[in-house]
Design a protein around this motif. Structure first.
Motif, PDB file in Angstrom:
ATOM      1  N   ASP A   1     -81.933 -32.059   3.172  1.00 24.20           N
ATOM      2  CA  ASP A   1     -81.302 -31.259   2.096  1.00 24.20           C
ATOM      3  C   ASP A   1     -81.402 -31.986   0.762  1.00 24.20           C
ATOM      4  O   ASP A   1     -81.678 -31.377  -0.279  1.00 24.20           O
ATOM      5  CB  ASP A   1     -79.824 -31.002   2.415  1.00 24.20           C
ATOM      6  CG  ASP A   1     -79.632 -29.989   3.537  1.00 24.20           C
ATOM      7  OD1 ASP A   1     -80.613 -29.294   3.877  1.00 24.20           O
ATOM      8  OD2 ASP A   1     -78.515 -29.903   4.079  1.00 24.20           O
TER       9      ASP A   1
ATOM     10  N   GLU B   1     -84.942 -31.718  -0.604  1.00 23.28           N
ATOM     11  CA  GLU B   1     -85.184 -30.392  -1.198  1.00 23.28           C
ATOM     12  C   GLU B   1     -84.518 -30.273  -2.553  1.00 23.28           C
ATOM     13  O   GLU B   1     -85.078 -29.680  -3.483  1.00 23.28           O
ATOM     14  CB  GLU B   1     -84.675 -29.306  -0.237  1.00 23.28           C
ATOM     15  CG  GLU B   1     -85.516 -29.205   1.041  1.00 23.28           C
ATOM     16  CD  GLU B   1     -84.900 -28.265   2.073  1.00 23.28           C
ATOM     17  OE1 GLU B   1     -83.749 -27.821   1.864  1.00 23.28           O
ATOM     18  OE2 GLU B   1     -85.578 -27.992   3.087  1.00 23.28           O
ATOM     19  N   ARG B   2     -83.334 -30.863  -2.687  1.00 20.65           N
ATOM     20  CA  ARG B   2     -82.629 -30.821  -3.973  1.00 20.65           C
ATOM     21  C   ARG B   2     -83.339 -31.669  -5.024  1.00 20.65           C
ATOM     22  O   ARG B   2     -83.488 -31.251  -6.178  1.00 20.65           O
ATOM     23  CB  ARG B   2     -81.198 -31.319  -3.780  1.00 20.65           C
ATOM     24  CG  ARG B   2     -80.321 -31.185  -5.019  1.00 20.65           C
ATOM     25  CD  ARG B   2     -78.895 -31.615  -4.715  1.00 20.65           C
ATOM     26  NE  ARG B   2     -78.784 -33.074  -4.593  1.00 20.65           N
ATOM     27  CZ  ARG B   2     -77.653 -33.702  -4.269  1.00 20.65           C
ATOM     28  NH1 ARG B   2     -76.559 -33.004  -3.986  1.00 20.65           N
ATOM     29  NH2 ARG B   2     -77.619 -35.014  -4.193  1.00 20.65           N
ATOM     30  N   GLU B   3     -83.827 -32.829  -4.601  1.00 21.45           N
ATOM     31  CA  GLU B   3     -84.458 -33.758  -5.548  1.00 21.45           C
ATOM     32  C   GLU B   3     -85.753 -33.194  -6.124  1.00 21.45           C
ATOM     33  O   GLU B   3     -86.019 -33.318  -7.319  1.00 21.45           O
ATOM     34  CB  GLU B   3     -84.728 -35.102  -4.857  1.00 21.45           C
ATOM     35  CG  GLU B   3     -85.157 -36.222  -5.782  1.00 21.45           C
ATOM     36  CD  GLU B   3     -84.101 -36.600  -6.805  1.00 21.45           C
ATOM     37  OE1 GLU B   3     -84.464 -36.785  -7.986  1.00 21.45           O
ATOM     38  OE2 GLU B   3     -82.908 -36.699  -6.446  1.00 21.45           O
ATOM     39  N   ILE B   4     -86.581 -32.562  -5.275  1.00 26.60           N
ATOM     40  CA  ILE B   4     -87.891 -32.103  -5.756  1.00 26.60           C
ATOM     41  C   ILE B   4     -87.776 -30.872  -6.662  1.00 26.60           C
ATOM     42  O   ILE B   4     -88.748 -30.506  -7.327  1.00 26.60           O
ATOM     43  CB  ILE B   4     -88.863 -31.815  -4.589  1.00 26.60           C
ATOM     44  CG1 ILE B   4     -88.319 -30.730  -3.661  1.00 26.60           C
ATOM     45  CG2 ILE B   4     -89.181 -33.086  -3.834  1.00 26.60           C
ATOM     46  CD1 ILE B   4     -89.282 -30.343  -2.544  1.00 26.60           C
ATOM     47  N   LEU B   5     -86.585 -30.269  -6.711  1.00 25.55           N
ATOM     48  CA  LEU B   5     -86.378 -29.136  -7.624  1.00 25.55           C
ATOM     49  C   LEU B   5     -85.945 -29.593  -9.015  1.00 25.55           C
ATOM     50  O   LEU B   5     -85.910 -28.792  -9.948  1.00 25.55           O
ATOM     51  CB  LEU B   5     -85.332 -28.176  -7.051  1.00 25.55           C
ATOM     52  CG  LEU B   5     -85.754 -27.411  -5.781  1.00 25.55           C
ATOM     53  CD1 LEU B   5     -84.581 -26.596  -5.243  1.00 25.55           C
ATOM     54  CD2 LEU B   5     -86.942 -26.497  -6.079  1.00 25.55           C
ATOM     55  N   LYS B   6     -85.627 -30.878  -9.160  1.00 24.06           N
ATOM     56  CA  LYS B   6     -85.196 -31.388 -10.459  1.00 24.06           C
ATOM     57  C   LYS B   6     -86.376 -31.493 -11.417  1.00 24.06           C
ATOM     58  O   LYS B   6     -87.510 -31.751 -10.997  1.00 24.06           O
ATOM     59  CB  LYS B   6     -84.557 -32.779 -10.302  1.00 24.06           C
ATOM     60  CG  LYS B   6     -83.234 -32.780  -9.548  1.00 24.06           C
ATOM     61  CD  LYS B   6     -82.704 -34.201  -9.434  1.00 24.06           C
ATOM     62  CE  LYS B   6     -81.389 -34.252  -8.670  1.00 24.06           C
ATOM     63  NZ  LYS B   6     -80.904 -35.636  -8.502  1.00 24.06           N
ATOM     64  N   PRO B   7     -86.127 -31.304 -12.727  1.00 20.95           N
ATOM     65  CA  PRO B   7     -87.215 -31.446 -13.709  1.00 20.95           C
ATOM     66  C   PRO B   7     -87.800 -32.863 -13.711  1.00 20.95           C
ATOM     67  O   PRO B   7     -88.990 -33.048 -13.861  1.00 20.95           O
ATOM     68  CB  PRO B   7     -86.548 -31.132 -15.049  1.00 20.95           C
ATOM     69  CG  PRO B   7     -85.234 -30.507 -14.731  1.00 20.95           C
ATOM     70  CD  PRO B   7     -84.863 -30.923 -13.352  1.00 20.95           C
TER      71      PRO B   7
ATOM     72  N   VAL C   1     -87.976 -35.881 -11.272  1.00 24.26           N
ATOM     73  CA  VAL C   1     -87.738 -36.367  -9.908  1.00 24.26           C
ATOM     74  C   VAL C   1     -87.568 -37.884  -9.920  1.00 24.26           C
ATOM     75  O   VAL C   1     -88.330 -38.599 -10.566  1.00 24.26           O
ATOM     76  CB  VAL C   1     -88.915 -35.985  -8.989  1.00 24.26           C
ATOM     77  CG1 VAL C   1     -88.734 -36.583  -7.593  1.00 24.26           C
ATOM     78  CG2 VAL C   1     -89.062 -34.470  -8.907  1.00 24.26           C
TER      79      VAL C   1
ATOM     80  N   ILE D   1     -95.701 -33.250  -0.465  1.00 24.78           N
ATOM     81  CA  ILE D   1     -94.783 -33.298  -1.617  1.00 24.78           C
ATOM     82  C   ILE D   1     -95.248 -34.349  -2.613  1.00 24.78           C
ATOM     83  O   ILE D   1     -95.343 -34.095  -3.823  1.00 24.78           O
ATOM     84  CB  ILE D   1     -93.339 -33.610  -1.149  1.00 24.78           C
ATOM     85  CG1 ILE D   1     -92.720 -32.404  -0.446  1.00 24.78           C
ATOM     86  CG2 ILE D   1     -92.463 -34.043  -2.338  1.00 24.78           C
ATOM     87  CD1 ILE D   1     -91.402 -32.709   0.262  1.00 24.78           C
TER      88      ILE D   1
ATOM     89  N   SER E   1     -99.233 -33.431 -10.486  1.00 29.33           N
ATOM     90  CA  SER E   1     -98.478 -33.034 -11.682  1.00 29.33           C
ATOM     91  C   SER E   1     -98.428 -34.169 -12.701  1.00 29.33           C
ATOM     92  O   SER E   1     -98.662 -33.954 -13.896  1.00 29.33           O
ATOM     93  CB  SER E   1     -97.061 -32.627 -11.273  1.00 29.33           C
ATOM     94  OG  SER E   1     -96.280 -32.323 -12.399  1.00 29.33           O
TER      95      SER E   1
END
Length: 390
Positions: free
Chosen positions: A81, A84-90, A92, A127, A134
């Motif tokens: 969890d 998943e939360r971390e990779i959604l941050k602008p 990381v 990931i 990126s």
């Protein structure tokens, strides 16, 4: 009156560990479990995962895998969890992300769950590869390198040859770019470090052949040049550090004559540098230079003197990192003498964990690598004696 179990999780955790230290293990574990649930209910998944992981490993060690399995699985899915939360941050946090990923994989390895281990290692590799792409698109070479190195490691774990070679090719390009930039800026030591890393990934593609040897020789020559620049400015600490790096790079490039000459000269210089720091009462630098002296002596085959310098290092300052470095010195020597690509795989994994500031894991891997080599069977005994275990 407020019940103990209604206390904040921070207080429950603190008291739980206090009970365990006092050998009230059952009561302590109950409090830590309650603290973990409290953190989870409050939305603090990181601390909850940390405590569930502690509980799981504690139970695995004391009473077996099956008793620890529920807590470890709970921890693993909380870490997933968090990933998943971390990779959604602008922005990381790569270090935090790597900690979460490593925790998940170590848990599934502990539980002998190869299916989930391979599944998540593959997902984590993807990931990190996406993150690297990126960063590379945004011309952030340093972050791209960090991401691709993690992807490389995860692809390597599951023996995905196409994946890890793809990452190696990307890293060769980026380290080549970084080395060129360092040379242009006059940062010779930085260029040497980049060439050293470039050599590692060149070996992944071509093996322990002329391509790797030429690149490692380039790293060695740059370290030697950096040592001369440091010496010209009166920096003897920098001089000796770069010379030891040059010595081992020449060793891995199988330029044994140059390696030996540098090793002998460096050892002579280090005896003086150690004496200077000791006279000044600087224990930290005394220990560091004693460790370099041990490395220099081991490299040129003066094992007895090298072990003695290592013992003096630990007597001055006992650091886990030094125990890793002495093992790396022997492993690199073995790899160069045997032209062993397999041993260099082990060396580079140890160096990866050392770079990630995980000396405990690095020490475990280095010791295991030595233990598995028949020619080095007496070495661990010698090292543990030097470290005071016997």
């Amino acid at each position: 009156m407020v019940s103990l179990f209604e206390s904040p999780p921070e207080e429950l955790e603190q008291l739980g560990f206090k009970y365990i230290e006092e050998s009230k293990v059952k009561e302590g574990l109950k409090l830590i479990l309650r603290a973990a649930k409290g953190y989870e209910e409050a939305g603090n998944k990181e601390d909850a995962a940390r405590l569930y992981k502690y509980l799981g490993y504690f139970l695995v060690k004391r009473v077996g895998i099956e008793k620890g399995r529920p807590s470890l699985l709970k921890a693993a899915y909380l870490y997933i969890d968090l990933i998943e939360r971390e990779i959604l941050k602008p922005d990381v946090d790569i270090d935090a992300l790597d900690d979460y990923c490593t925790s998940v994989l170590e848990i599934f390895l502990t539980l002998n769950d190869q299916r989930h281990f391979k599944k998540y290692a593959s997902e984590f590799a993807t990931i990190y590869e996406d993150l690297g792409n990126s960063y590379e698109e945004n011309n952030d070479v340093k972050l791209a390198i960090r991401a691709y190195e993690s992807a490389f490691r995860y692809y390597r774990m599951i023996e995905d040859e196409e994946g890890y070679k793809r990452m190696a090719e990307k890293l060769i390009t980026l380290y080549g770019q970084l080395a060129e930039e360092k040379v242009q800026k006059g940062d010779i030591a930085g260029a040497a470090d980049a060439f050293y890393e470039l050599a590692k990934y060149t070996r992944v593609i071509f093996g322990y052949d002329i391509h790797y040897i030429e690149m490692m020789d380039t790293a060695a020559r740059n370290y030697e040049k950096a040592s001369k620049l440091a010496y010209s400015s009166g920096d003897l600490d920098g001089t000796t550090t770069y010379l030891v790096k040059a010595q081992y790079a020449y060793m891995l490039a199988r330029n044994f004559n140059r390696m030996k000459l540098i090793g002998l000269n460096t050892a002579r210089m280090l005896y003086q540098v150690v004496s200077s720091h000791r006279s000044a009462g600087n224990d930290e630098m005394t220990a560091e230079k004693l460790m370099e002296l041990a490395e220099a002596l081991i490299g040129i085959g003066k094992t007895k003197e090298g072990i003695e310098a290592y013992k003096n290092t630990l007597n001055t300052l006992n650091k886990l990192e030094y125990k890793v470095r002495v093992r790396l010195a022997f492993l690199k020597k073995y790899a160069a003498e045997k032209t062993s690509s397999e041993t260099l795989d082990e060396v580079e994994l140890v160096e990866y964990h050392l770079k990630k500031k995980n000396p405990g894991k690095a020490l475990e891997l280095a010791s295991k690598a030595i233990e598995e080599k028949e020619e080095l069977e007496d070495l661990l005994r010698v090292l543990t004696e030097a470290e005071g275990y016997y």
